[in-house]
Design a protein around this motif. Structure first.
Motif, PDB file in Angstrom:
ATOM      1  N   GLY A 262       0.763  -1.255   0.060  1.00  0.00           N
ATOM      2  CA  GLY A 262       0.016   0.023   0.084  1.00  0.00           C
ATOM      3  C   GLY A 262       0.640   1.222   0.218  1.00  0.00           C
ATOM      4  O   GLY A 262       0.281   2.344  -0.096  1.00  0.00           O
ATOM      5  N   ASP A 263       2.062   1.072   0.160  1.00  0.00           N
ATOM      6  CA  ASP A 263       3.057   2.206   0.014  1.00  0.00           C
ATOM      7  C   ASP A 263       2.979   2.941  -1.329  1.00  0.00           C
ATOM      8  O   ASP A 263       3.112   3.977  -1.626  1.00  0.00           O
ATOM      9  CB  ASP A 263       4.475   1.901   0.240  1.00  0.00           C
ATOM     10  CG  ASP A 263       4.643   1.438   1.761  1.00  0.00           C
ATOM     11  OD1 ASP A 263       3.532   1.692   2.561  1.00  0.00           O
ATOM     12  OD2 ASP A 263       5.468   0.641   2.033  1.00  0.00           O
ATOM     13  N   VAL A 264       3.314   2.130  -2.344  1.00  0.00           N
ATOM     14  CA  VAL A 264       3.585   2.456  -3.762  1.00  0.00           C
ATOM     15  C   VAL A 264       2.680   1.674  -4.579  1.00  0.00           C
ATOM     16  O   VAL A 264       2.674   0.683  -4.745  1.00  0.00           O
ATOM     17  CB  VAL A 264       5.010   2.037  -3.901  1.00  0.00           C
ATOM     18  CG1 VAL A 264       5.507   2.650  -5.562  1.00  0.00           C
ATOM     19  CG2 VAL A 264       6.029   3.017  -2.975  1.00  0.00           C
ATOM     20  N   ILE A 265       2.126   2.603  -5.277  1.00  0.00           N
ATOM     21  CA  ILE A 265       1.223   1.801  -6.403  1.00  0.00           C
ATOM     22  C   ILE A 265       2.218   2.077  -7.755  1.00  0.00           C
ATOM     23  O   ILE A 265       2.749   2.739  -8.097  1.00  0.00           O
ATOM     24  CB  ILE A 265      -0.123   2.668  -6.796  1.00  0.00           C
ATOM     25  CG1 ILE A 265      -0.855   3.157  -5.604  1.00  0.00           C
ATOM     26  CG2 ILE A 265      -0.701   2.232  -7.877  1.00  0.00           C
ATOM     27  CD1 ILE A 265      -1.893   3.939  -5.862  1.00  0.00           C
ATOM     28  N   PHE A 266       2.077   0.743  -8.345  1.00  0.00           N
ATOM     29  CA  PHE A 266       2.767   0.644  -9.812  1.00  0.00           C
ATOM     30  C   PHE A 266       1.777   0.524 -10.940  1.00  0.00           C
ATOM     31  O   PHE A 266       0.724  -0.244 -10.789  1.00  0.00           O
ATOM     32  CB  PHE A 266       3.372  -0.776  -9.811  1.00  0.00           C
ATOM     33  CG  PHE A 266       4.811  -0.888  -9.404  1.00  0.00           C
ATOM     34  CD1 PHE A 266       5.055  -0.823  -7.808  1.00  0.00           C
ATOM     35  CD2 PHE A 266       6.094  -0.485 -10.091  1.00  0.00           C
ATOM     36  CE1 PHE A 266       6.411  -0.772  -7.308  1.00  0.00           C
ATOM     37  CE2 PHE A 266       7.295  -0.518  -9.534  1.00  0.00           C
ATOM     38  CZ  PHE A 266       7.519  -0.665  -8.213  1.00  0.00           C
ATOM     39  N   VAL A 267       1.661   1.474 -11.636  1.00  0.00           N
ATOM     40  CA  VAL A 267       1.064   1.620 -12.964  1.00  0.00           C
ATOM     41  C   VAL A 267       2.059   0.927 -14.281  1.00  0.00           C
ATOM     42  O   VAL A 267       2.834   1.739 -14.571  1.00  0.00           O
ATOM     43  CB  VAL A 267       0.132   2.710 -13.115  1.00  0.00           C
ATOM     44  CG1 VAL A 267      -0.519   2.735 -14.530  1.00  0.00           C
ATOM     45  CG2 VAL A 267      -0.415   3.066 -12.028  1.00  0.00           C
ATOM     46  N   TYR A 268       1.588  -0.063 -14.789  1.00  0.00           N
ATOM     47  CA  TYR A 268       2.355  -0.741 -15.893  1.00  0.00           C
ATOM     48  C   TYR A 268       1.720  -0.939 -16.956  1.00  0.00           C
ATOM     49  O   TYR A 268       0.924  -1.493 -17.307  1.00  0.00           O
ATOM     50  CB  TYR A 268       2.861  -2.111 -15.327  1.00  0.00           C
ATOM     51  CG  TYR A 268       3.987  -2.669 -15.937  1.00  0.00           C
ATOM     52  CD1 TYR A 268       5.414  -2.919 -15.074  1.00  0.00           C
ATOM     53  CD2 TYR A 268       3.968  -3.255 -17.163  1.00  0.00           C
ATOM     54  CE1 TYR A 268       6.200  -3.709 -15.780  1.00  0.00           C
ATOM     55  CE2 TYR A 268       4.977  -3.669 -17.655  1.00  0.00           C
ATOM     56  CZ  TYR A 268       6.227  -3.773 -16.956  1.00  0.00           C
ATOM     57  OH  TYR A 268       7.431  -4.524 -17.650  1.00  0.00           O
ATOM     58  N   TYR A 269       2.193   0.144 -17.904  1.00  0.00           N
ATOM     59  CA  TYR A 269       1.679   0.074 -19.571  1.00  0.00           C
ATOM     60  C   TYR A 269       2.680  -0.907 -20.467  1.00  0.00           C
ATOM     61  O   TYR A 269       3.851  -0.668 -20.278  1.00  0.00           O
ATOM     62  CB  TYR A 269       1.623   1.481 -19.943  1.00  0.00           C
ATOM     63  CG  TYR A 269       0.554   2.410 -19.542  1.00  0.00           C
ATOM     64  CD1 TYR A 269      -0.609   2.481 -19.915  1.00  0.00           C
ATOM     65  CD2 TYR A 269       0.736   3.213 -18.518  1.00  0.00           C
ATOM     66  CE1 TYR A 269      -1.516   3.010 -19.673  1.00  0.00           C
ATOM     67  CE2 TYR A 269      -0.297   3.944 -17.993  1.00  0.00           C
ATOM     68  CZ  TYR A 269      -1.361   4.152 -18.497  1.00  0.00           C
ATOM     69  OH  TYR A 269      -2.486   4.840 -18.131  1.00  0.00           O
TER      70      TYR A 269
END
Ligand SMILES: Nc1ncnc2c1ncn2[C@@H]1O[C@H](COP(=O)(O)OP(=O)(O)OP(=O)(O)O)[C@@H](O)[C@H]1O
Ligand SMILES: [Mg+2]
Length: 406
Positions: free
Chosen positions: A72-79
């Motif tokens: 929950g610290d860091v969100i990864f958004v991977y395109y």
């Protein structure tokens, strides 16, 4: 820096990654995880991750994102701009976050994708949407968002039509423009008080270099180098694959001297060549890589044959080896310096100007400023320097043996 580093690493250890039709265990990368969490995620930034072709850049980022998704610290958004996917529809987007957050983020990002499916990434819009999402209740604990745009340079290149490397200027230009866009700069570097945004582009070293040249000195961007697996981890991968495929008497030390920890090339050797490293050397390394690159150079330049190109390479290499005090010229990377199309054709790679996420092994195919992407290229060239252009796999193996590398 997110707390449970060891927990994250342990979770990565349990991950199974693809190898041909098999699944194998994700290996090593502790050092890279620590460097990534400590140095890359230290300030809002645009980072370019490069390394040898098939070194494991995508796998590293996806496995890390997955291992961190419930912190929950860091969100990864991977395109994923994988060309076949993008030609069919929009880039695939994967969000690595706890389920409730994931839902909100995907929902929000969907609107942008529908509005502008095929244009180059509109970073400004993506950012505005993410800021909106982050300001909502319930997302107070999110420290930052990491956006990964994988395969984006290859996608741009495919759009530019000609796969020729000169298009890298076009690719670098498009990327540099997107990053320099006023909205993007303002949001990344001014508007976020307590959260951070990171943009990561796993790209080729040639694109990375050109972008660094365009944006250089502005402190906005940083190239990061991820190397092939180290010897011990590679040994473990080879043994695991040998067991899976039922291969007997695999010479792990020889494979290290041919592949240098590159798992993608091991995949080619095992799946396409059924472990026949002589035929792999002949077809993939000697013919498809070295000879083809020398031929390209011959055609582009003033040379009447590839033998003449090799002669010129040896002259240049001897002079450089002399100048730099490297001793007798035997194809040392710092004497070849990526010339003769070796950089453009992914035979060599530039090591300077980047932050090293990985520790590089001490081996003759790795110099201070340049390295061969896999050692087989080095040994082939070394055999050619000694015996001329018409070397056979046996000559290459002899070269390795004589140097005591096996
Ligand atoms: N740490 C690892 N342990 C085991 N296998 C790995 C590891 N990293 C990568 N691999 C395997 O190596 C192969 C290449 O990895 P990957 O596709 O991530 O490389 P890449 O650097 O992204 O390649 P490209 O340069 O084409 O983008 C894949 O089959 C992957 O499963
Ligand atoms: Mg990749």
């Amino acid at each position: 820096m997110p707390h449970e580093v060891n927990e994250i690493i342990n979770r990565m250890r349990e991950t199974v990654v693809g190898f041909g039709e098999y699944g194998i265990r994700f290996r090593d990368r502790e050092g890279e995880v620590k460097a990534f969490l400590g140095r890359v995620l230290a300030a809002s930034r645009v980072g370019f991750i490069y390394g040898p072709f098939g070194a494991g850049k995508s796998t590293f980022l996806k496995t890390l994102a997955s291992a961190m998704q419930n912190t929950g610290d860091v969100i990864f958004v991977y395109y994923d701009y994988n060309v076949p996917i993008v030609q069919e529809s929009m880039p695939e987007v994967m969000v690595y976050a706890p389920v409730d957050i994931k839902r909100v983020v995907i929902e929000a990002l969907r609107s942008i994708q529908l509005a502008s499916p095929f244009v180059s990434v509109n970073l400004g819009e993506v950012l505005k949407v993410m800021l909106g999402v982050l300001s909502r209740e319930g997302l107070r604990d999110v420290e930052g968002v990491v956006f990964v745009f994988d395969e984006y340079d290859r996608y741009l290149k495919s759009k530019a039509g000609d796969p020729n490397f000169r298009d890298l200027d076009y690719v670098a230009g498009a990327l540099a423009q997107a990053i320099e866009h006023a909205d993007v700069r303002r949001i990344i570097f001014k508007e976020l008080a307590d959260r951070r945004l990171y943009f990561l582009f796993p790209i080729s070293d040639q694109t990375a270099l050109r972008i660094a040249m365009r944006l250089g000195g502005k402190g906005l961007t940083m190239p990061y180098l991820l190397w092939n697996l180290p010897r011990q981890a590679f040994r473990e991968v080879v043994n695991e694959v040998a067991e899976l495929t039922g291969a007997k008497n695999v010479n792990v030390d020889l494979l290290w001297n041919l592949l240098g920890g590159n798992v993608r090339e091991l995949e080619v050797l095992v799946v396409d060549y059924n472990w026949d490293y002589r035929r792999w050397l002949q077809e993939e390394v000697i013919e498809r890589k070295i000879i083809r690159t020398l031929e390209e150079y011959e055609r582009a330049g003033r040379f009447s044959s590839i033998g003449k190109v090799l002669e010129s390479l040896v002259d240049k290499g001897r002079a450089a080896a002399g100048d730099y005090g490297l001793g007798e010229f035997m194809g040392q990377p710092d004497a070849v310096e990526g010339d003769y199309g070796f950089l453009e054709n992914n035979i060599m790679i530039n090591l300077t100007g980047a932050e090293h996420l990985s520790e590089l092994p001490t081996e003759p195919w790795i110099g201070k400023r340049y390295a061969y992407q896999i050692p087989a290229y080095y040994w082939v060239l070394r055999a050619m320097i000694r015996k001329g252009i018409n070397v056979k796999p046996e000559d290459v193996l002899e070269e390795i043996n004589e140097s005591g590398g096996n």
